[in-house]
Design an enzyme around this catalytic site. Sequence first.
Site, short mmCIF file in Angstrom:
data_model
loop_
_atom_site.label_atom_id
_atom_site.label_comp_id
_atom_site.label_asym_id
_atom_site.label_seq_id
_atom_site.Cartn_x
_atom_site.Cartn_y
_atom_site.Cartn_z
N ARG A 66 77.13 42.86 -14.15
CA ARG A 66 77.66 42.74 -12.79
C ARG A 66 79.20 42.69 -12.85
O ARG A 66 79.89 43.23 -11.99
CB ARG A 66 77.12 41.48 -12.11
CG ARG A 66 77.64 41.20 -10.71
CD ARG A 66 77.49 42.34 -9.73
NE ARG A 66 76.12 42.73 -9.50
CZ ARG A 66 75.63 42.97 -8.28
NH1 ARG A 66 76.38 42.81 -7.23
NH2 ARG A 66 74.40 43.38 -8.12
N HIS A 110 78.09 42.59 11.59
CA HIS A 110 76.83 41.88 11.37
C HIS A 110 76.01 42.00 12.66
O HIS A 110 76.55 41.76 13.74
CB HIS A 110 77.07 40.42 10.98
CG HIS A 110 75.80 39.67 10.71
ND1 HIS A 110 75.09 39.83 9.54
CD2 HIS A 110 75.10 38.81 11.48
CE1 HIS A 110 74.00 39.08 9.61
NE2 HIS A 110 73.98 38.46 10.76
N GLN A 179 74.15 49.49 21.72
CA GLN A 179 74.87 48.78 22.79
C GLN A 179 75.94 47.82 22.27
O GLN A 179 76.71 47.29 23.05
CB GLN A 179 73.86 48.01 23.66
CG GLN A 179 72.90 48.94 24.39
CD GLN A 179 71.97 48.17 25.33
OE1 GLN A 179 72.13 46.99 25.56
NE2 GLN A 179 70.95 48.87 25.84
N GLU A 181 76.97 47.37 18.12
CA GLU A 181 77.64 47.70 16.87
C GLU A 181 78.54 48.92 16.98
O GLU A 181 79.72 48.89 16.57
CB GLU A 181 76.61 47.94 15.77
CG GLU A 181 75.79 46.72 15.45
CD GLU A 181 74.77 46.99 14.38
OE1 GLU A 181 75.07 47.72 13.44
OE2 GLU A 181 73.66 46.44 14.49
C1 GRF Z 1 73.53 47.83 10.70
O1 GRF Z 1 72.47 47.26 11.43
C2 GRF Z 1 74.59 46.79 10.47
O2 GRF Z 1 74.68 45.83 11.49
C3 GRF Z 1 74.12 46.12 9.23
O3 GRF Z 1 73.54 47.13 8.44
C4 GRF Z 1 73.11 48.18 9.29
C5 GRF Z 1 73.78 49.43 8.80
O4 GRF Z 1 73.29 50.50 9.50
N1 GRF Z 1 75.22 45.48 8.55
P1 GRF Z 1 74.01 51.93 9.30
O5 GRF Z 1 73.98 52.24 7.82
O6 GRF Z 1 75.41 51.80 9.81
O7 GRF Z 1 73.19 52.87 10.12
#
Ligand code: GRF
Length: 208
Positions: A66, A110, A179, A181
Amino acid sequence: MLKIVVMVSGGGTNLQAIIDGVKDGKITNTQIAGVISNNRNAYALKRAEENGIPSLCVSPKDYESREIFNEKLLEAVDGFEPDLIVLAGFLVVIPPEMTAKYKNRMINIHPSLIPSFCGKGFYGLKVHEAALERGVKVVGATVHFVDEGTDTGPIILQKAVEVQQGDTPEVLQRRVMEQAEWIILPRAIDLIANGKVRVEAHRTWIEE
Ligand code: GRF
């Protein structure tokens, strides 16, 4: 011009939102210098390739320890000379050296309203399963600076999303992406690119 590196592990829909945001002008003053994934099969890498963005795969599986992986990952990130690192569904623990070096220059999206449903073990669908199990009526997403903890850094933006009767974890995950992210991550990058986010102790101030 803010140079960003986007770190991904999966489908890359948040990466796509950033690519689209730069293209349509929602994200100003920003250049995506590179994409890094730990997963060579991540569709996010295909999205980078389709958009002419340099990409690298740095996988823990390719290194005998690691510690060596951590070194190589930081080398790969530094190689792009980013002003900001964007974790967009990156599922590998960030090396402490990297967190220290990029303090207040690394953000994460998140899929919950932190401090709910976050921390160790809360990622991907598990977040939405826990929210449905608890019976909350409102969920959402959070963009925050990354510190030495898990989902504990200063919060930059949050956006709420309603839970609907009969939601499955998959349906709820998609709604939170669409809605929340895909809206707040590009917006956070644009604010940072234009010097509008200030960190004071453990909080941020947004100068509109
Ligand atoms: C998303 O749901 C994000 O909130 C989480 O991991 C997922 C990534 O999805 N951290 P993507 O690869 O951007 O479609």
